[in-house]
Design a protein around this motif. Structure first.
Motif, PDB file in Angstrom:
ATOM      1  N   ASP A  78       0.813  -1.221   0.000  1.00  0.00           N
ATOM      2  CA  ASP A  78       0.000   0.000   0.000  1.00  0.00           C
ATOM      3  C   ASP A  78       0.847   1.273   0.000  1.00  0.00           C
ATOM      4  O   ASP A  78       0.307   2.378   0.134  1.00  0.00           O
ATOM      5  CB  ASP A  78      -0.932   0.010   1.219  1.00  0.00           C
ATOM      6  CG  ASP A  78      -1.906  -1.161   1.204  1.00  0.00           C
ATOM      7  OD1 ASP A  78      -2.365  -1.530   0.103  1.00  0.00           O
ATOM      8  OD2 ASP A  78      -2.193  -1.711   2.287  1.00  0.00           O
ATOM      9  N   SER A  79       2.144   1.124  -0.145  1.00  0.00           N
ATOM     10  CA  SER A  79       3.023   2.297  -0.143  1.00  0.00           C
ATOM     11  C   SER A  79       2.768   3.171  -1.358  1.00  0.00           C
ATOM     12  O   SER A  79       2.411   2.684  -2.436  1.00  0.00           O
ATOM     13  CB  SER A  79       4.487   1.836  -0.139  1.00  0.00           C
ATOM     14  OG  SER A  79       5.357   2.918  -0.421  1.00  0.00           O
ATOM     15  N   ASN A  80       2.978   4.457  -1.188  1.00  0.00           N
ATOM     16  CA  ASN A  80       2.852   5.393  -2.315  1.00  0.00           C
ATOM     17  C   ASN A  80       3.915   5.143  -3.381  1.00  0.00           C
ATOM     18  O   ASN A  80       3.762   5.574  -4.530  1.00  0.00           O
ATOM     19  CB  ASN A  80       2.980   6.839  -1.812  1.00  0.00           C
ATOM     20  CG  ASN A  80       1.805   7.256  -0.951  1.00  0.00           C
ATOM     21  OD1 ASN A  80       0.699   6.753  -1.111  1.00  0.00           O
ATOM     22  ND2 ASN A  80       2.037   8.178  -0.031  1.00  0.00           N
ATOM     23  N   TYR A  81       4.989   4.454  -3.000  1.00  0.00           N
ATOM     24  CA  TYR A  81       6.088   4.198  -3.935  1.00  0.00           C
ATOM     25  C   TYR A  81       5.923   2.882  -4.697  1.00  0.00           C
ATOM     26  O   TYR A  81       6.666   2.623  -5.641  1.00  0.00           O
ATOM     27  CB  TYR A  81       7.419   4.173  -3.177  1.00  0.00           C
ATOM     28  CG  TYR A  81       7.661   5.436  -2.396  1.00  0.00           C
ATOM     29  CD1 TYR A  81       8.063   6.609  -3.033  1.00  0.00           C
ATOM     30  CD2 TYR A  81       7.463   5.479  -1.020  1.00  0.00           C
ATOM     31  CE1 TYR A  81       8.270   7.775  -2.321  1.00  0.00           C
ATOM     32  CE2 TYR A  81       7.669   6.643  -0.297  1.00  0.00           C
ATOM     33  CZ  TYR A  81       8.064   7.786  -0.949  1.00  0.00           C
ATOM     34  OH  TYR A  81       8.257   8.947  -0.245  1.00  0.00           O
TER      35      TYR A  81
END
Length: 252
Positions: free
Chosen positions: A165-168
Motif C-alpha cells: 500500500d506504499s505510495n512508492y
C-alpha cells in the motif's frame, strides 16, 4: 649521513605518519562542518530543506552533514539521514548513498518510512549501474554485468512485497518490469554469444533460464526461439519440437 632508526623509533615514525594522513583526510570534512553557521538544529534543518528543495544538492549535503555531526541523536536525525540519501543520489554519489541507506535500515528496522528507503535503495542501485556517456550515444550495453540490476530488483521487490500500500509501490512495479526486461535481455545476449560460437548447449540453457526466471518479460518468445534452434543444432528433435509447441501457444 643517513641515521639508522631503532625498531621502536621506526614504529613511532610510521604511527605519526598514519595519524598525520588521517588528520589530513578528516580536516576537509571538519572544515566543511565549521563553515556551516552555528544555528539551532531547527534553523539549520530549515536552511538545509530549502537548499535541498532548490536543487542545490552539494550545499544541502554540507548542511545536512553538519546537522548529522552536531546533533546525531536529535529530533531531526532520521529525517536528516533520509534527506542525505536523496541528496547523495542526486549528486551521483551512489557509494555514500547506499552506505547511508544500509545504516538507516539496520538501525531503524521498524521505521514508518522504511518503504521510502527500500525505494531509494532500488533507485540508487539502478543509477550505480548506469553509464551516462554510453546511454547518451546509444551504445548497446546489454552484455554488461547486471549484478547491480539484480540487487535493485531485489530492493524494489522487497518494497512491493512488504509494503503493497506504499505510495512508492506503483512506480516500483513499473521499474521492476523494466529491470526484468533488462535481465532477460542480458541472458539472451550471452546466449547469442554462445550460439555464434557453436556452444549450442550453453545457448539453450541460457534461453531456458530466461523462460524459467523471466517468463513475464517481453523476451519470452526470443528465449524459446533460442532454445528451439539450439536443440535443432544439437539434434535433440524431441526437445526442439516441445519448445516449438510451447512457443506457438505463447504466440496466441
Amino acid at each position: 649521513m643517513i641515521m639508522k632508526l631503532g625498531k621502536r623509533a621506526t614504529a613511532l615514525v610510521i604511527s605519526a605518519s598514519i595519524l598525520g594522513l588521517a588528520a589530513c583526510s578528516s580536516a576537509p570534512e571538519q572544515e566543511e562542518i565549521e563553515r556551516v553557521p552555528n544555528k539551532s538544529v531547527q534553523a539549520l534543518y530549515e536552511d538545509a530543506k530549502q537548499t535541498l528543495d532548490s536543487g542545490l544538492y552539494a550545499r544541502a549535503i554540507q548542511l545536512l552533514g553538519a546537522i548529522n555531526a552536531r546533533y546525531p541523536f536529535g529530533p531531526y536525525s532520521r529525517q536528516v539521514q533520509m534527506d542525505l540519501v536523496y541528496a547523495y543520489y542526486q549528486t551521483g554519489n551512489t557509494d555514500q548513498a547506499l552506505a547511508t541507506v544500509d545504516r538507516f535500515i539496520r538501525l531503524n528496522p521498524n521505521h514508518k518510512n522504511l518503504d521510502y528507503m527500500y525505494y531509494m535503495r532500488g533507485l540508487i542501485n539502478i543509477k550505480a549501474d548506469e553509464n551516462a556517456f554510453q546511454d547518451y550515444f546509444g551504445v548497446d550495453r546489454a552484455d554488461r554485468d547486471v549484478s547491480k540490476t539484480r540487487v535493485a530488483f531485489q530492493d524494489l521487490s522487497t518494497l512491493v512485497k512488504n509494503y503493497p500500500d506504499s505510495n512508492y509501490t506503483p512506480e516500483a512495479k513499473k521499474r521492476l518490469a523494466w529491470l526484468l526486461n533488462k535481465m532477460a535481455r542480458y541472458e539472451l545476449k550471452i546466449a547469442t554469444y554462445y550460439f555464434e560460437r557453436e556452444a549450442y548447449l550453453a545457448a539453450a540453457n541460457r534461453g531456458k533460464y530466461v523462460v524459467e526466471h523471466y517468463s513475464q518479460s517481453s523476451y519470452l518468445l526470443e528465449a524459446l526461439d533460442m532454445m528451439e534452434k539450439s536443440y535443432d543444432k544439437l539434434g535433440l528433435t524431441e526437445l526442439s519440437e516441445h519448445v516449438r509447441k510451447t512457443r506457438a501457444l505463447n504466440q496466441r
